[in-house]
Structure formats: C-alpha cells, structure tokens
Write an enzyme that holds these catalytic residues in place. Structure first.
Site, PDB file in Angstrom:
ATOM      1  N   GLN A 222       0.827  -1.213   0.000  1.00  0.00           N
ATOM      2  CA  GLN A 222       0.000   0.000   0.000  1.00  0.00           C
ATOM      3  C   GLN A 222       0.859   1.260   0.000  1.00  0.00           C
ATOM      4  OE1 GLN A 222      -2.635  -2.163   3.322  1.00  0.00           O
ATOM      5  NE2 GLN A 222      -3.275  -0.069   3.028  1.00  0.00           N
ATOM      6  N   ARG A 369      -8.288  -0.637   8.457  1.00  0.00           N
ATOM      7  CA  ARG A 369      -9.376   0.244   8.039  1.00  0.00           C
ATOM      8  C   ARG A 369      -9.651   1.266   9.133  1.00  0.00           C
ATOM      9  NH1 ARG A 369     -14.078  -1.782   3.949  1.00  0.00           N
ATOM     10  NH2 ARG A 369     -14.264   0.225   2.955  1.00  0.00           N
ATOM     11  N   CYS A 370      -8.593   1.899   9.564  1.00  0.00           N
ATOM     12  CA  CYS A 370      -8.662   2.729  10.764  1.00  0.00           C
ATOM     13  C   CYS A 370      -7.456   3.646  10.756  1.00  0.00           C
ATOM     14  CB  CYS A 370      -8.617   1.798  11.963  1.00  0.00           C
ATOM     15  SG  CYS A 370      -7.967   2.510  13.462  1.00  0.00           S
ATOM     16  N   GLU A 739     -12.743   4.414   6.106  1.00  0.00           N
ATOM     17  CA  GLU A 739     -12.721   3.593   7.312  1.00  0.00           C
ATOM     18  C   GLU A 739     -13.808   3.977   8.314  1.00  0.00           C
ATOM     19  OE1 GLU A 739      -8.840   4.988   8.091  1.00  0.00           O
ATOM     20  OE2 GLU A 739      -9.471   6.283   9.710  1.00  0.00           O
TER      21      GLU A 739
END
Ligand code: CDP
Length: 785
Positions: A222, A369-370, A739
């Site tokens: 990523q 996702r945070c 997120e």
C-alpha cells in the site's frame, strides 16, 4: 431506480456524480493484474519453513534431505542472511524485526528457513523435508503478565518485554475532576486481535538485472515509495536502482503497509541466484504470520454530573504488539491517534496512558481500516457513554445530545490536544433518529420487555481523524506525511495523472479523475490515473488510514488549479485579451461578456505545445506535494436495532441506519460502497472475528475455517444517509470516508446487545459477540429458554 438512470450524460463528470468505477470493467471480467498473475521468464519460487512453536531455541537445522529433492535450487537460513547483514531489518516504529531467525523463534508461524525451487511444488516438498530441532521455551502470551518482573523475555536482543509507555492529557486536572464528579462509571474492554482478511494474501516477485544493477519488485504494498526507501537503506542499493510496482491489489486495509520477511528474502535470493523469485503466502500462512490489528486491553472511566454532563475521561491501555514493534503509526505516536478518544463530546479533562508489551505472537498493530487506533478510541468512548446513560437512567441519545461539542464551537480544541476542523454532531444524530423512528422503537422495546422479549437499540456517534499530515506532526521513518499529484495534459487534451498513493479497491482511478474533471472541465474518460510505480509516480506516503482524499485528492485539486492558471494565460493569448478578463466555465475560456467566442481546454492544451505565448514555457502540467494544514474529522451517527433469541443467544441485526458526514462527496456511489464494506467489516468484528492463542501460543483463527468473516448471508441490510459539513481547510471541502464505518459501527452493535440485556444486569460483553457468549449470560441470568 436503475443505476443507468442515475448516471450523468457522457462528458464532464466532476464532483458529486454517481459514475460507475472506471476500474470495474477490468475487475469484473477478471482482467485485473495481481502479483500472482505475473509470470517472468526463468522465474523460481520461494516457500518458507515456519515455526510450530511460539517460543523455542533453534538447536539445529538439517537441510540435507531437502537439498536432494529435484528442482530445489537453494535453501536460505538466518545464518546466511546474518552474513549479508539482513537477518534483522528495521520496523516502521524504530524497532527491528527478524527476517529469518538465527537463535530462537518468537511466534508460531514465523518464517524459519526459505526454500527456492524451480516450481512451487518442489519448494513445498522441500519445506516438508527440512528438519529443525527446537528446544521449546516458556511462551509469553498474556501482555499483562509479560510486563511482570518475572516474565520470560520474548526478544533475544532485549532484557524486558516493555515496548513503550505513553501518555497524553492532563493527569492532575483529570484526577481533580474525577474526585469532584457526582458519578464515575468504569469498564474493562478487550478489543480483540483481528486479521484484515483481505482477498489476496501478501506476496512479491523480485527481479534483479545484473547488467543495469536494477532491482524490480512487484509487491502487494500500500506504500511503495516508503518501502523502496526502507529497502534502499537496508540493502544499500541506490534508491534509483530499486523499482517497486504495486499492481492491482486485492484489498489491503492496512495489512499491506508492513514490510514482510518474504519481500526481503525474495530480493536477496533474486540477486544471489540471478533469477526472478516469486513468493506468495497461502491463506493460512497469511493469517498466522502477517500483521494483526487491534489487541488493546482497555480500562475506561468516565466522570459526570448527576444531570448527565460529562466532565472527565480516563483510560489505561495495555497493548499487545507481538514479538516486534511493527505498528504502522506515524513515528511520534506510539499508540497511534488513540487520543481522539474524547470523541464527539465537550469534555473538560482527559488523561490516557498506554503501555505496550512484547508477546510471542506475530507483530503488526496495523491501522486496519482505521486511522491508527481510532477504532479502539471510538469504541471505548461510545461504550462508556452508553454505560453512563444506563447507570443514570437517561436515554443514550439524549445524553449524547446534551454532551456534543456544539456546532458553533468549531474549530474545537479537544482536551487531548486535537483541533477538530468542523462538525455538526446533533444534526447527524437527529437525522439517524428520525430515519430509524427512534422514539417509536423505544416504545416497542418497552412493550417487548414486558413480554420478556429481548430487543436492543445501540447508538454510536463517532468522530474520525484522517488525512495525515500535517507534515510537521506526522512522519513515517522520518519522511514527512505529505502527498503528491502530477497532472500532465497532452497536446490533444488527453490527461495522465500520477499519484504517490495506491488504491486497493477504493476507486481512485475514478474519483481522482472526477476531481481533475471538476476543475479543468475535461471528461473523466479522457483522464488516466496511475499509481503504484515508484519509477514513474511522484513520491508519496501511500494509501491507508483514509488519507487519500484528504491528501492526494487535495494535491490533485491544487495541481489542476495550477494548470488552470497557466491555461488562462494561454487562453488570453489565443483570445487576444487580458488574463484578468478571461472567464473559465465548463471546459471553455472566453472573454467576460462574450461567452460565444471561446477556446476549449483542449484547444488551449494544443496551443500549450504549438503556440504558447512568447513569455511562457511550452507544455501543460503541474506537480504538487500537498502538506495538509490539519487532519480532517469525518463523523457519523449510527443506530442499530437487534433482537436476541433466548433459546440460542443468536443476535439478529434487524435494522442499521448509518448517517455519515465526510464533507463534500466526490462520488456518492463509491462513498456508499466504502461505507457498506466497512459496516460489514465492523459487523464481522462485533459478532464473528477473533484471532486467539492458547497458553502455549497455538493460534486459533489461523484459517477461514476458524476465523469467520461475514458473507452476504449474515450481513444485514444497511440503510445509509448523509449530512454534509465541508472541511474548511481541504481545497474541495472533502474529508476521508473509507474507514468511518469500521471505526464507528462496532460500538453501535455492542451497545445494542447490551441495551437489550441491561435490565438483566448485563453491563458488557466483549467482542466478538458469538451466540454462545450471549446464551451463557442468559443462562446465568436465568432467562435462557
Ligand atoms: O485512502 P483511501 O482511499 O482508503 O480512503 P478515502 O480517502 O476515504 O477514499 C475512499 C474512496 O472514497 C476514494 O475513491 C475517494 O475518492 C472516495 N471519496 C469520495 O468520493 N468523497 C469523499 N468525501 C471521500 C472519499
């Protein structure tokens, strides 16, 4: 309404249009290119022998039998890597981690020996023939015990299991406020260890060209640019001789920010053998060894007045980091942005203390996702507020409305030091309450309770903090957290734009094109977006923590505006007018008052190469490295209704209303997709997912047979709505959204379950709320049927 009916006509599709994702065509017809799809001539395969023990000394490694298997090319141990200076590598948080062990293994599933073979079958045959003689050591599993003085030590290079101790806030003031408060509520929460369970496990292909000296890695990362820098520093290969390409990625969710041993061994082997090396984790290898998320043991306390006014917040956390401190946090924040835990409330004083421990488990602590531990923060405050409401006998919605930061107080400085850019929390909650019919549901609940039926209503009014930088506060391994966008317009008016971010399913190819289209009036279909190639894209910090829209989206807008400024000068030259008199509208330049005599942006682009004004350079392009002045603070109000079966403990989510606010929206279809996906992940977290270990460090949850993720069958129907509170500092007024729902939803689910059971004396149930846990509670309370 059919999707087609919601689409605008072909042509310019700027902000706010529900266009379908440009990238979907290739994904839907199976034409995406993932790392494992790439096959290079002469390529060989890498597989790992992994540790069956959580903690053991390596006495001997016997590779003789494996060597004789046809097709086996090489076997690499930690000893060999040590000679090359690669047995350990630095982590993003200034710790170091083993690539391959030389002395002892520190978690079950750890890579111990690497086998390289002509094909993956030979590689796996050889893996099974390698004999490692271990001397088992006492494993360290409980992070609280890990911090006790007599605990065995996890790391061979350390003399304690303490990773860090970190605090934020005003301890004295908070203590004083707690002493003066009418009521203090407290609760222990365990935010369980999770795996992000992306569709595509991690892997890479390493290719070294001995003639040019160039190392190319196709990698499921990523953050390709940062990984390249780290690789260069570790291997001493010049950075311009390393190319990292992130092709299509099958989900990342934070799990693909980390630098895994497989990347390093594959690169080493490719250089050593002069052949391309492919390494792809199997699913169960991935679940057992790649970066985990959460694993926070939280003690939270909230102090309030009798009338429900919240005064103070105090939180103590023990965080389990596994064997290496490899969290993907900005350097200055050992516990990520957990200090956003005052949430949506105007709280006078707060104090937070986090202590990190090493244990014999895989490392990670990734931002699943945070935005770096915001999920844990939102869960803690939203659970505590609900507990306070119940203890006071107040309605949880009314208590929240009483304590929200009032809209007129923005920008708002929180007790823990964050300056919230904007927000309107009452508006979002009221909208959610209206949509779900909150007061009618409360009446229904009262009636049902009389009949002994169990129904619960759970609220979560979370606040997010996304879009790192600003660069003076945030860095990753010293690299400032800016983000880049380069836009280049060709003579025919077609555009290629390149970014330092890397989508893993978020739809950047569409939304970035919409931003450029919005500003320059060029149709979306004429704009190609490229990410994930360090040789061609400008340097960036990558995509995670919902930072792409707040940072790269902003960079795209600024670059497009720079181009527009130059294009205006060229248009003035073409129209023989003064620049100040040029008006730009929907892709056309004209002189004020003469809209019929115009030059299109495409004509201007051609002129930029064929007929530029004498004092202006040819070409039409711009690059921006955007440093955001602040984070953006998206928020939402979620309400969940559950019914509980007294016979089985099964929780049925009857309704779930999610009102989100991510400022101005670029693409509403993509935003809704992001929210639905994240809600589904929050649902999995709340009811199904956990990685656990027994006292010997054996993993439970190391495959999809044990680690349950929601399918379409279990997933509830999501009812979505929005409020729009633009970010005052973002060039488009947008905030991140990817997120939000993973951050906000677990508290709503758990609050709903506890709300259904509070009258029975149930104050809390830790996630995942499996039916057996509820059934056990119902039996204890004598109400199971
Ligand atoms: O960094 P990441 O892409 O994961 O998260 P994000 O910035 O929240 O964006 C997720 C997707 O939603 C991207 O395609 C964004 O462009 C889109 N989005 C949007 O259309 N409008 C917003 N206000 C926020 C995000």
């Amino acid at each position: 309404m059919a999707v087609e009916e919601t689409l605008p006509p072909v042509g310019v599709h700027g902000m706010g249009h529900k266009i379908r994702r440009k990238e979907d065509m290739r994904f839907l017809v199976g034409k995406g290119t993932y790392v494992d799809d790439i096959k290079l001539p002469n390529m060989v395969y890498l597989a790992f022998v992994r540790s069956p023990y959580a903690h053991a000394r390596i006495k001997k490694i016997n590779v003789e039998k494996a060597k004789s298997i046809p097709g086996v090319i090489d076997i690499i141990t930690g000893e060999e890597l040590e000679k090359a200076g690669l047995a350990w590598i630095p982590t993003l948080m200034g710790d170091k981690m083993m690539v391959l062990p030389t002395e002892k293994v520190v978690f079950q599933g750890q890579e111990v020996v690497a086998v390289i073979a002509e094909d993956k079958y030979a590689a796996w045959d050889a893996v099974n023939q390698i004999e490692v003689d271990y001397e088992p050591l006492e494993p360290v599993i409980d992070p609280k015990k890990a911090l006790e003085p007599n605990s065995p030590i996890v790391r061979p290079d350390k003399n304690s299991n303490l990773v860090f101790r970190w605090e934020a806030g005003n301890k004295e003031l908070t203590e004083k406020i707690f002493k003066e408060a009418d009521i203090v509520v407290s609760q222990d929460f365990y935010y369980q260890r999770l795996h992000v369970a992306y569709m595509e496990p991690v892997g890479c292909i390493a290719h070294y060209d001995p003639v040019s000296g160039k190392l190319t890695l196709w990698m499921t990362t990523q953050a390709p640019h940062v990984v390249r820098t780290v690789f260069s520093l570790v291997t001493k290969i010049p950075e311009n001789k390393i190319r990292i390409i992130s092709p299509d990625i099958g989900g990342g969710f934070g799990g693909k920010v980390y630098v895994y041993p497989g990347y390093v061994v594959a690169a080493y082997a490719a250089i050593k053998l002069g052949r391309p090396v492919k390494w792809i984790n199997t699913r169960s290898e991935d679940m057992k060894s790649t970066a985990f998320a959460r694993d926070f043991h939280i003690h939270g306390e909230l102090a309030a007045k009798k009338d429900g006014t919240i005064l103070g917040l105090r939180i103590k956390v023990i965080s389990d980091h596994g064997a290496f401190y490899g969290d993907a946090n900005p350097s200055k924040f050992p516990a990520g942005l957990f200090s956003i835990c005052t949430g949506a409330y105007d709280i006078k004083a707060a104090y937070v203390e986090v202590t990190g421990a090493y244990t014999n488990k895989p490392a990670g602590g990734i931002a699943y996702r945070c935005s770096f531990r915001v999920t844990e923060a939102a869960y803690t405050i939203e659970r505590l507020v609900d507990i306070l409401a119940h203890e006071l006998g107040m309605d949880p919605a009314e208590l929240r409305l009483k304590n929200f930061i009032p809209p007129e107080k923005f920008p708002y400085k929180s007790a823990l030091g964050w300056t919230y850019d904007s927000g309107n929390y009452p508006a979002a909650l009221k909208k959610a309450m209206e949509k779900i019919g909150y007061y009618e549901l409360r009446k229904e609940q009262e009636e049902k309770r009389k009949r002994g039926e169990l129904m619960g209503i759970g609220i979560s009014t979370f606040v997010e903090i996304v879009g790192a930088g600003p660069a003076d506060l945030f860095d990753i391994v010293g690299i400032k957290m800016f983000e880049s966008a380069e836009i280049r317009i060709h003579p025919t008016g077609k555009v290629i734009a390149r970014f330092g971010t890397r989508a893993q399913g978020q739809g950047h190819e569409t939304t970035y094109a919409q931003i450029i289209s919005e500003i320059l009036g060029i149709p979306v279909e004429d704009i190609i977006i490229e990410e994930g190639d360090t040789d061609t894209c400008p340097y960036g910090l990558g995509t995670y923590a919902s930072r792409s829209t707040p940072t790269a989206g902003a960079a795209a807008a600024v670059s497009a505006r720079k181009i527009l400024d130059k294009a205006k000068k060229i248009a003035a030259h073409l129209l023989e007018a003064r620049e100040e008199d040029i008006v730009f509208e929907k892709g056309k330049f004209y002189v004020k008052g003469y809209p019929d005599k115009y030059k299109t942006i495409q004509e201007v682009a051609l002129a930029a190469y064929t007929n530029p004004p004498p004092n202006i350079e040819a070409g039409l392009e711009a690059v921006t490295y955007y440093n955001p002045p602040n984070m953006t603070f998206p928020f939402g109000a979620y309400i969940c209704v559950v019914d509980i079966d007294k016979g089985t403990g099964q929780v049925k989510v009857r309704r779930f209303v999610a009102v989100d606010d991510c400022g101005n929206i670029i693409n509403p279809v993509i935003v809704d997709g992001q929210i639905m996906g994240a809600l589904t992940m929050g649902f999995g977290t709340s009811f199904m997912e956990e990685i656990r270990y027994d006292e010997n460090g054996n993993i439970f949850g190391g495959s999809f047979a044990e680690y349950l993720i929601p399918t379409a069958v279990e997933t509830p129907k999501w009812e979505l709505d929005k409020t729009v509170t633009p970010s005052p500092h973002h060039p488009l007024g947008a905030k991140g959204v990817g997120e939000s729902a993973t951050v906000g939803s677990p508290a709503a689910f758990v609050n709903a379950v506890v709300d259904a059971l509070w009258h029975l004396g149930v104050k809390h149930i830790d996630m995942p709320i499996w039916p057996w846990k509820v059934w056990k509670v119902l039996r204890e309370k004598g109400v199971a049927s």
